[in-house]
Design a protein around this motif. Structure first.
Motif, PDB file in Angstrom:
ATOM      1  N   LYS A 138     -28.501  -4.935 136.305  1.00  0.00           N
ATOM      2  CA  LYS A 138     -28.830  -4.788 134.841  1.00  0.00           C
ATOM      3  C   LYS A 138     -29.372  -6.281 134.274  1.00  0.00           C
ATOM      4  O   LYS A 138     -30.712  -6.070 133.458  1.00  0.00           O
ATOM      5  CB  LYS A 138     -27.799  -4.473 134.004  1.00  0.00           C
ATOM      6  CG  LYS A 138     -28.151  -4.282 132.608  1.00  0.00           C
ATOM      7  CD  LYS A 138     -26.934  -3.499 131.670  1.00  0.00           C
ATOM      8  CE  LYS A 138     -27.432  -3.138 130.296  1.00  0.00           C
ATOM      9  NZ  LYS A 138     -26.158  -2.761 129.324  1.00  0.00           N
ATOM     10  N   TYR A 139     -28.660  -7.365 134.639  1.00  0.00           N
ATOM     11  CA  TYR A 139     -29.265  -8.724 134.152  1.00  0.00           C
ATOM     12  C   TYR A 139     -29.957  -9.522 135.141  1.00  0.00           C
ATOM     13  O   TYR A 139     -29.649  -9.363 136.397  1.00  0.00           O
ATOM     14  CB  TYR A 139     -28.072  -9.327 133.191  1.00  0.00           C
ATOM     15  CG  TYR A 139     -27.508  -8.498 132.373  1.00  0.00           C
ATOM     16  CD1 TYR A 139     -28.207  -7.796 131.295  1.00  0.00           C
ATOM     17  CD2 TYR A 139     -26.039  -8.138 132.375  1.00  0.00           C
ATOM     18  CE1 TYR A 139     -27.656  -7.014 130.274  1.00  0.00           C
ATOM     19  CE2 TYR A 139     -25.528  -7.534 131.403  1.00  0.00           C
ATOM     20  CZ  TYR A 139     -26.284  -6.694 130.418  1.00  0.00           C
ATOM     21  OH  TYR A 139     -25.829  -6.028 129.624  1.00  0.00           O
ATOM     22  N   TRP A 140     -30.563 -10.497 134.657  1.00  0.00           N
ATOM     23  CA  TRP A 140     -30.978 -11.600 135.699  1.00  0.00           C
ATOM     24  C   TRP A 140     -29.941 -12.137 136.325  1.00  0.00           C
ATOM     25  O   TRP A 140     -29.960 -12.366 137.524  1.00  0.00           O
ATOM     26  CB  TRP A 140     -32.031 -12.553 134.810  1.00  0.00           C
ATOM     27  CG  TRP A 140     -32.328 -13.759 135.685  1.00  0.00           C
ATOM     28  CD1 TRP A 140     -33.611 -13.532 136.755  1.00  0.00           C
ATOM     29  CD2 TRP A 140     -31.835 -14.997 135.786  1.00  0.00           C
ATOM     30  NE1 TRP A 140     -33.588 -14.987 137.129  1.00  0.00           N
ATOM     31  CE2 TRP A 140     -32.745 -15.638 136.805  1.00  0.00           C
ATOM     32  CE3 TRP A 140     -30.847 -15.830 135.190  1.00  0.00           C
ATOM     33  CZ2 TRP A 140     -32.386 -17.152 137.066  1.00  0.00           C
ATOM     34  CZ3 TRP A 140     -30.558 -17.148 135.391  1.00  0.00           C
ATOM     35  CH2 TRP A 140     -31.374 -17.914 136.178  1.00  0.00           C
ATOM     36  N   ARG A 141     -28.953 -12.213 135.854  1.00  0.00           N
ATOM     37  CA  ARG A 141     -27.582 -12.909 136.490  1.00  0.00           C
ATOM     38  C   ARG A 141     -26.557 -12.181 135.970  1.00  0.00           C
ATOM     39  O   ARG A 141     -26.319 -11.717 135.026  1.00  0.00           O
ATOM     40  CB  ARG A 141     -27.396 -14.567 136.213  1.00  0.00           C
ATOM     41  CG  ARG A 141     -26.214 -14.978 136.850  1.00  0.00           C
ATOM     42  CD  ARG A 141     -26.164 -16.531 136.519  1.00  0.00           C
ATOM     43  NE  ARG A 141     -27.445 -17.041 137.340  1.00  0.00           N
ATOM     44  CZ  ARG A 141     -27.491 -18.585 137.246  1.00  0.00           C
ATOM     45  NH1 ARG A 141     -26.798 -19.237 136.510  1.00  0.00           N
ATOM     46  NH2 ARG A 141     -28.527 -19.057 138.228  1.00  0.00           N
ATOM     47  N   VAL A 142     -25.850 -11.722 137.009  1.00  0.00           N
ATOM     48  CA  VAL A 142     -24.499 -10.906 136.909  1.00  0.00           C
ATOM     49  C   VAL A 142     -23.162 -11.307 137.688  1.00  0.00           C
ATOM     50  O   VAL A 142     -23.615 -12.186 138.529  1.00  0.00           O
ATOM     51  CB  VAL A 142     -24.746  -9.421 137.222  1.00  0.00           C
ATOM     52  CG1 VAL A 142     -25.903  -8.625 136.370  1.00  0.00           C
ATOM     53  CG2 VAL A 142     -25.040  -9.209 138.831  1.00  0.00           C
ATOM     54  N   ILE A 143     -22.205 -10.837 137.486  1.00  0.00           N
ATOM     55  CA  ILE A 143     -20.994 -11.354 137.897  1.00  0.00           C
ATOM     56  C   ILE A 143     -20.813  -9.847 138.921  1.00  0.00           C
ATOM     57  O   ILE A 143     -20.357  -9.122 138.460  1.00  0.00           O
ATOM     58  CB  ILE A 143     -19.806 -11.664 137.294  1.00  0.00           C
ATOM     59  CG1 ILE A 143     -20.263 -12.884 136.373  1.00  0.00           C
ATOM     60  CG2 ILE A 143     -18.476 -11.976 138.221  1.00  0.00           C
ATOM     61  CD1 ILE A 143     -19.215 -13.373 135.515  1.00  0.00           C
ATOM     62  N   GLY A 144     -20.974 -10.037 140.505  1.00  0.00           N
ATOM     63  CA  GLY A 144     -20.492  -9.163 141.189  1.00  0.00           C
ATOM     64  C   GLY A 144     -19.251  -9.193 141.883  1.00  0.00           C
ATOM     65  O   GLY A 144     -18.164 -10.350 141.661  1.00  0.00           O
ATOM     66  N   THR A 145     -19.003  -8.259 142.882  1.00  0.00           N
ATOM     67  CA  THR A 145     -17.714  -8.331 143.759  1.00  0.00           C
ATOM     68  C   THR A 145     -17.688  -9.472 144.579  1.00  0.00           C
ATOM     69  O   THR A 145     -16.781 -10.010 144.911  1.00  0.00           O
ATOM     70  CB  THR A 145     -17.792  -7.030 144.758  1.00  0.00           C
ATOM     71  OG1 THR A 145     -18.824  -7.099 145.394  1.00  0.00           O
ATOM     72  CG2 THR A 145     -17.617  -5.890 143.835  1.00  0.00           C
ATOM     73  N   ASN A 146     -18.970 -10.207 144.937  1.00  0.00           N
ATOM     74  CA  ASN A 146     -18.892 -11.487 145.697  1.00  0.00           C
ATOM     75  C   ASN A 146     -19.355 -12.755 144.740  1.00  0.00           C
ATOM     76  O   ASN A 146     -19.580 -13.703 145.263  1.00  0.00           O
ATOM     77  CB  ASN A 146     -20.056 -11.208 146.893  1.00  0.00           C
ATOM     78  CG  ASN A 146     -19.507 -10.199 147.625  1.00  0.00           C
ATOM     79  OD1 ASN A 146     -18.455  -9.896 148.087  1.00  0.00           O
ATOM     80  ND2 ASN A 146     -20.473  -9.386 148.076  1.00  0.00           N
ATOM     81  N   GLY A 147     -19.084 -12.641 143.567  1.00  0.00           N
ATOM     82  CA  GLY A 147     -19.484 -13.841 142.835  1.00  0.00           C
ATOM     83  C   GLY A 147     -20.564 -13.568 141.921  1.00  0.00           C
ATOM     84  O   GLY A 147     -21.114 -12.405 141.611  1.00  0.00           O
ATOM     85  N   ILE A 148     -21.157 -14.443 141.362  1.00  0.00           N
ATOM     86  CA  ILE A 148     -22.648 -14.644 140.788  1.00  0.00           C
ATOM     87  C   ILE A 148     -23.496 -14.050 141.716  1.00  0.00           C
ATOM     88  O   ILE A 148     -23.813 -14.790 142.566  1.00  0.00           O
ATOM     89  CB  ILE A 148     -22.720 -15.786 140.185  1.00  0.00           C
ATOM     90  CG1 ILE A 148     -21.612 -16.355 138.889  1.00  0.00           C
ATOM     91  CG2 ILE A 148     -23.900 -15.974 139.364  1.00  0.00           C
ATOM     92  CD1 ILE A 148     -21.737 -17.554 138.178  1.00  0.00           C
ATOM     93  N   ASP A 149     -24.419 -12.999 141.136  1.00  0.00           N
ATOM     94  CA  ASP A 149     -25.706 -12.716 141.771  1.00  0.00           C
ATOM     95  C   ASP A 149     -26.546 -12.835 140.934  1.00  0.00           C
ATOM     96  O   ASP A 149     -26.832 -12.118 139.836  1.00  0.00           O
ATOM     97  CB  ASP A 149     -25.282 -11.387 142.115  1.00  0.00           C
ATOM     98  CG  ASP A 149     -26.613 -10.876 143.100  1.00  0.00           C
ATOM     99  OD1 ASP A 149     -27.486 -11.487 143.247  1.00  0.00           O
ATOM    100  OD2 ASP A 149     -26.548  -9.615 143.531  1.00  0.00           O
ATOM    101  N   THR A 150     -27.500 -13.812 141.377  1.00  0.00           N
ATOM    102  CA  THR A 150     -29.184 -13.918 140.659  1.00  0.00           C
ATOM    103  C   THR A 150     -29.961 -13.029 141.099  1.00  0.00           C
ATOM    104  O   THR A 150     -30.365 -12.984 142.314  1.00  0.00           O
ATOM    105  CB  THR A 150     -29.367 -15.464 140.527  1.00  0.00           C
ATOM    106  OG1 THR A 150     -28.363 -16.306 140.108  1.00  0.00           O
ATOM    107  CG2 THR A 150     -30.701 -15.723 139.519  1.00  0.00           C
ATOM    108  N   ALA A 151     -30.869 -12.577 140.422  1.00  0.00           N
ATOM    109  CA  ALA A 151     -31.902 -11.667 140.774  1.00  0.00           C
ATOM    110  C   ALA A 151     -32.814 -12.337 141.686  1.00  0.00           C
ATOM    111  O   ALA A 151     -33.283 -13.554 141.254  1.00  0.00           O
ATOM    112  CB  ALA A 151     -32.957 -10.793 139.558  1.00  0.00           C
ATOM    113  N   ARG A 152     -33.300 -11.576 142.783  1.00  0.00           N
ATOM    114  CA  ARG A 152     -34.032 -12.465 143.744  1.00  0.00           C
ATOM    115  C   ARG A 152     -35.629 -12.073 143.381  1.00  0.00           C
ATOM    116  O   ARG A 152     -36.424 -12.796 143.756  1.00  0.00           O
ATOM    117  CB  ARG A 152     -33.887 -11.879 145.236  1.00  0.00           C
ATOM    118  CG  ARG A 152     -32.440 -12.344 145.502  1.00  0.00           C
ATOM    119  CD  ARG A 152     -32.205 -14.069 145.635  1.00  0.00           C
ATOM    120  NE  ARG A 152     -31.060 -14.359 146.506  1.00  0.00           N
ATOM    121  CZ  ARG A 152     -29.666 -14.094 146.027  1.00  0.00           C
ATOM    122  NH1 ARG A 152     -29.375 -14.068 144.945  1.00  0.00           N
ATOM    123  NH2 ARG A 152     -28.776 -14.677 146.854  1.00  0.00           N
ATOM    124  N   SER A 153     -35.852 -11.039 142.780  1.00  0.00           N
ATOM    125  CA  SER A 153     -37.082 -10.413 142.576  1.00  0.00           C
ATOM    126  C   SER A 153     -37.110  -9.539 141.247  1.00  0.00           C
ATOM    127  O   SER A 153     -35.983  -8.997 140.694  1.00  0.00           O
ATOM    128  CB  SER A 153     -37.959  -9.542 143.579  1.00  0.00           C
ATOM    129  OG  SER A 153     -37.082  -8.564 143.696  1.00  0.00           O
TER     130      SER A 153
END
Length: 297
Positions: A138-153
């Motif tokens: 949803k967002y450019w940076r989210v908190i996922g199951t493995n921690g922070i996930d920043t959009a790659r593209s």
């Protein structure tokens, strides 16, 4: 050689020298096709410019979307609080959870009506933030199951817009604009754009004591066009890459007549770098100014 013959020879020689001197002092461009090519180059320079709402302006917008300074928030926060998109007069965003797509509409103006430069721009974008696996988030940076996930593209589509801009000796009325880009490196300092961009517009050019309108369509293919992520102010100076394209126009003169062939078709290649667009078109090379979208005289 008698005196009469010598006198005639002297007069002819002097006349030739005077004609040659006048030609050097007042060169005349008799290649009308080169003037048509210059007009095409002027339109192309505007199409990739930033301040006038060209392709680089939209590239700056997507660079801003990939620049929330670490904030995990909605696109409305990205653009209103942290992104330079807040320079727009109005912004409206909606999110569709079923597709993972944002729709963003904006309107902005630059310059002053009646001044030496003015631009009024609206655009509508549809885009997705994609994670390392190519799936929407949803967002450019989210908190996922493995921690922070920043959009790659980011998949970024320009679905429409309106616009006009005016400068000294040049004005444009935009009829349509569309684009489809894949933007990579959105988790790094440099984004890379590949995709297509097209626009149809009517340009009015006033130079060489002539006024003409060019009803034209320009199609661009962007190949590895790079720029700084989240840095609109540095975009023009730090943009690189290559653009190829086609230009088709019908010219109508309201004053003067600089070329007889009123249908203009040109292929071109643009090299971006150093704040400029080096435009190779119709066997000639011109320099555009990326920030303003003007053609360097």
């Amino acid at each position: 050689m008698n005196k009469i013959t010598f006198g005639i020879f002297t007069i002819i020689t002097a006349s030739v020298m005077m004609m040659t001197g006048c030609q050097k002092d007042n060169p005349v461009d008799t290649d009308t096709s080169s003037i048509a090519t210059e007009d095409a180059a002027r339109s192309v320079a505007g199409t990739v410019g930033q301040d006038n709402g060209g392709a680089l302006d939209q590239a700056s917008d997507v660079a801003d979307l990939a620049g929330a300074q670490g904030l995990s928030g909605g696109a409305d926060l990205l653009v209103d609080k942290y992104g330079k998109l807040a320079l727009a007069t109005t912004i409206d965003t909606t999110y569709d959870p079923s597709t993972g797509k944002w729709t963003l509409s904006l309107a902005r103006t630059r310059g002053t009506v009646g001044g030496t430069f003015y631009a009024a721009i609206t655009r509508t974008y549809v885009f997705q933030f994609l994670n390392a696996g190519g799936q929407p988030q949803k967002y450019w940076r989210v908190i996922g199951t493995n921690g922070i996930d920043t959009a790659r593209s980011i998949r970024f589509d320009i679905t429409g817009g309106t616009g006009e801009h005016h400068a000294v000796g040049f004005s444009q009325k935009l009829n349509s604009v569309h684009g489809s880009w894949v933007v990579t490196g959105t988790n790094t300092d440099t984004i890379t754009i590949n995709g297509t961009y097209s626009r149809s517009a009517v340009d009015t050019i006033t130079t060489r004591n002539a006024v003409r309108t060019l009803d034209h369509t320009i199609n661009l293919a962007l190949t590895n066009v790079t720029g700084p992520r989240s840095s609109r102010g540095n975009m023009a100076a730090r943009t690189g890459g290559t653009i190829t394209g086609t230009y088709s126009a019908v010219a109508t003169f309201s004053r003067g007549s600089l070329y007889s062939d009123k249908t203009i078709n040109r292929d071109f290649t643009i090299t971006l770098g150093g704040g400029n667009s080096t435009i190779n078109i119709g066997g000639k090379v011109f320099t555009g100014i990326l920030s303003s979208g003007d053609l360097n005289p």
